[in-house]
Design a protein around this motif. Structure first.
Motif, short mmCIF file in Angstrom:
data_model
loop_
_atom_site.label_atom_id
_atom_site.label_comp_id
_atom_site.label_asym_id
_atom_site.label_seq_id
_atom_site.Cartn_x
_atom_site.Cartn_y
_atom_site.Cartn_z
N GLU A 113 0.83 -1.22 0.00
CA GLU A 113 0.00 0.00 0.00
C GLU A 113 0.85 1.25 0.00
OE1 GLU A 113 -3.73 -1.94 2.48
OE2 GLU A 113 -2.62 -0.24 3.37
N LYS A 114 1.86 1.23 0.86
CA LYS A 114 2.73 2.40 0.99
C LYS A 114 3.49 2.64 -0.33
CE LYS A 114 4.21 5.16 4.45
NZ LYS A 114 3.52 5.66 5.63
N THR A 115 3.90 1.55 -0.98
CA THR A 115 4.63 1.69 -2.25
C THR A 115 3.78 2.44 -3.27
OG1 THR A 115 5.74 -0.43 -1.85
CG2 THR A 115 5.82 0.41 -4.09
N GLN A 116 2.50 2.05 -3.33
CA GLN A 116 1.60 2.71 -4.28
C GLN A 116 1.47 4.19 -3.99
OE1 GLN A 116 -1.97 0.35 -4.25
NE2 GLN A 116 -1.05 -1.17 -5.60
N VAL A 117 1.36 4.51 -2.70
CA VAL A 117 1.25 5.93 -2.31
C VAL A 117 2.47 6.71 -2.80
CG1 VAL A 117 1.17 7.52 -0.35
CG2 VAL A 117 -0.20 5.42 -0.31
N PHE A 118 3.66 6.14 -2.54
CA PHE A 118 4.89 6.84 -2.96
C PHE A 118 4.99 6.99 -4.47
CE2 PHE A 118 6.96 5.75 1.25
CZ PHE A 118 7.11 7.08 1.62
N PHE A 169 5.29 10.37 -6.58
CA PHE A 169 6.47 10.60 -7.41
C PHE A 169 6.07 11.09 -8.79
CE2 PHE A 169 9.68 9.05 -10.40
CZ PHE A 169 10.79 9.70 -9.89
N ASP A 170 5.08 10.40 -9.41
CA ASP A 170 4.60 10.81 -10.73
C ASP A 170 4.13 12.25 -10.70
OD1 ASP A 170 5.11 8.39 -11.72
OD2 ASP A 170 3.02 7.68 -11.79
N GLN A 171 3.37 12.57 -9.65
CA GLN A 171 2.82 13.91 -9.53
C GLN A 171 3.92 14.96 -9.45
OE1 GLN A 171 -0.42 14.02 -9.95
NE2 GLN A 171 -0.09 16.21 -10.22
N THR A 172 4.95 14.69 -8.61
CA THR A 172 6.02 15.69 -8.49
C THR A 172 6.76 15.87 -9.79
OG1 THR A 172 7.27 13.94 -7.42
CG2 THR A 172 6.73 15.87 -6.05
N SER A 173 6.99 14.79 -10.56
CA SER A 173 7.74 15.02 -11.79
C SER A 173 6.91 15.78 -12.81
CB SER A 173 8.30 13.73 -12.39
OG SER A 173 7.30 12.76 -12.42
N VAL A 174 5.58 15.66 -12.73
CA VAL A 174 4.75 16.48 -13.61
C VAL A 174 4.79 17.94 -13.15
CG1 VAL A 174 2.39 16.96 -14.38
CG2 VAL A 174 3.22 14.61 -14.29
N ASN A 175 4.68 18.15 -11.84
CA ASN A 175 4.67 19.51 -11.31
C ASN A 175 6.01 20.23 -11.51
OD1 ASN A 175 2.09 19.08 -10.53
ND2 ASN A 175 2.57 18.70 -8.37
N SER A 176 7.09 19.58 -11.08
CA SER A 176 8.38 20.23 -11.26
C SER A 176 8.63 20.21 -12.76
CB SER A 176 9.48 19.44 -10.57
OG SER A 176 9.62 18.20 -11.20
N GLU A 177 9.05 21.29 -13.38
CA GLU A 177 8.97 21.44 -14.84
C GLU A 177 9.92 20.57 -15.66
OE1 GLU A 177 8.99 25.54 -15.77
OE2 GLU A 177 7.22 25.90 -14.54
N GLU A 178 10.42 19.53 -15.02
CA GLU A 178 11.19 18.53 -15.71
C GLU A 178 10.47 18.05 -16.98
OE1 GLU A 178 12.04 14.65 -13.75
OE2 GLU A 178 12.39 16.11 -12.12
#
Ligand code: PHE
Length: 337
Positions: free
Chosen positions: A74-79, A83-92
């Motif tokens: 469960e925790k893995t899925q949360v992370f 992670f996907d969200q942050t890479s979309v947000n940070s303009e990478e």
């Protein structure tokens, strides 16, 4: 054993609540579920318990193992989601960037003209034949009635490979075909030819198409008709043509065929050397000496042959002024076709 298990459970609960990265989760998984993790150790210890306690202990250990696995999952899925969200947000990851296109290839202009010529003759009943690029003296010269002292045989004009030559024209294919097939026949032979020559209008390798028709009752009129149909298809129905007497050792009578200059429409310009005409091909009625070398009965069979340079036709059609452009593989040139 139960006490120990309780202790591991408490440790795990504490550790998982503090985990802050996928890396730490991986670490935790190996500490608890790995080969040398505490679950494995406890299963080993269980073996030394008295038999009547084993089932009970085994049940608890397995329940613990199950709950650890579920929580880590469960925790893995949360992370991963975070992670996907942050890479979309940070303009990478700029979702507004246009995609990269794959550049697509195109057919080489020489091949395009070759295909066009083949399909015109195909519709007139000619079929395609091929021959080798390295020829013996016999096929390239002798059987074509080209005498031993002919200037085309000169080292300056022909590439020799020992006793053989790189074919200087596609005419030797006529000989191969007639050696292997009985008349009547109608063939064209496209391919590479080689001459020791290089300037704006000559390259050491270029392409020709040879044509040969053999039948009873063929006349120069048939040759003229076929050449006119072909030239009108390639350069347009309005194109004027003219036949000039010429000489080739393997045809008699021979002619060179001109079309009215495509650049100046016959007025006279640099390209046509102010003559208003452009030389396009060589042709003629097959010389009886050629029929003799392939054992065709020249009393019964008549034939006509023609040969033309593909690059020359492509240059006139597409108005290209330097033949070397075809072979430099410059994409800026090739992309235009
Ligand atoms: N083989 C000749 C050349 O290369 C062209 C040709 C072919 C002429 C057939 C007449 C008949 O110049």
């Amino acid at each position: 054993m139960i006490k120990k298990l309780k202790q591991h459970q408490d440790d795990f609960d504490l550790l998982i609540s503090k985990v802050s990265s996928l890396k730490e989760l991986k670490q935790l998984r190996s500490e608890f579920l790995g080969k040398k993790g505490c679950v494995s150790l406890m299963l080993n210890e269980m073996r030394s318990l008295p038999d009547d306690q084993k089932p009970q202990a085994g049940k608890h250990i397995n329940e613990f193992k199950q709950s650890v696995a579920t929580l880590i999952q469960e925790k893995t899925q949360v992370f991963e989601k975070a992670f996907d969200q942050t890479s979309v947000n940070s303009e990478e990851f700029d979702t507004t960037l246009p995609g990269r296109r794959n550049s697509s290839g195109s057919i080489h202009p020489v091949t395009q003209i070759m295909d066009e010529i083949i399909s015109i003759f195909f519709s007139l009943g000619f079929k395609v034949e091929e021959g080798p690029e390295i020829e013996s003296d016999f096929y390239n010269f002798e059987a074509l009635n080209i005498p031993k002292d002919h200037p085309a045989r000169d080292m300056q004009d022909t590439f020799y490979i020992g006793n053989d030559v790189l074919r200087t024209h596609t005419s030797p294919v006529q000989i191969h075909v007639m050696e292997n097939q009985k008349p009547p026949l109608r063939i064209i032979a496209p391919g590479k030819v080689f001459r020791c020559d290089s300037d704006v209008s000559h390259t050491p390798m270029f392409h020709q198409i040879e044509g040969l028709m053999v039948d009873e009752n063929l006349s120069f009129g048939d040759l003229k008709g076929v050449m006119n149909i072909f030239l009108h298809e390639i350069f347009g129905q309005q194109t004027k043509t003219r036949f000039r007497p010429s000489f080739f050792p393997f045809t008699c009578p021979s002619a060179e065929v001109d079309i009215e200059c495509v650049m100046c429409s016959g007025k006279g310009c640099q390209v046509c050397s102010k003559t208003g005409w452009l030389e396009i091909l060589g042709c003629g009625m097959v010389d009886p000496a050629v029929f003799k070398s392939v054992n065709y009965d020249s009393e019964r069979w008549l034939g006509f042959a023609f040969g033309l340079g593909i690059e020359r036709i492509a240059m006139l059609k597409y108005r290209i002024n330097d033949i070397r452009l075809f072979f430099e593989n410059d994409l800026r040139f090739l992309k235009q076709f």
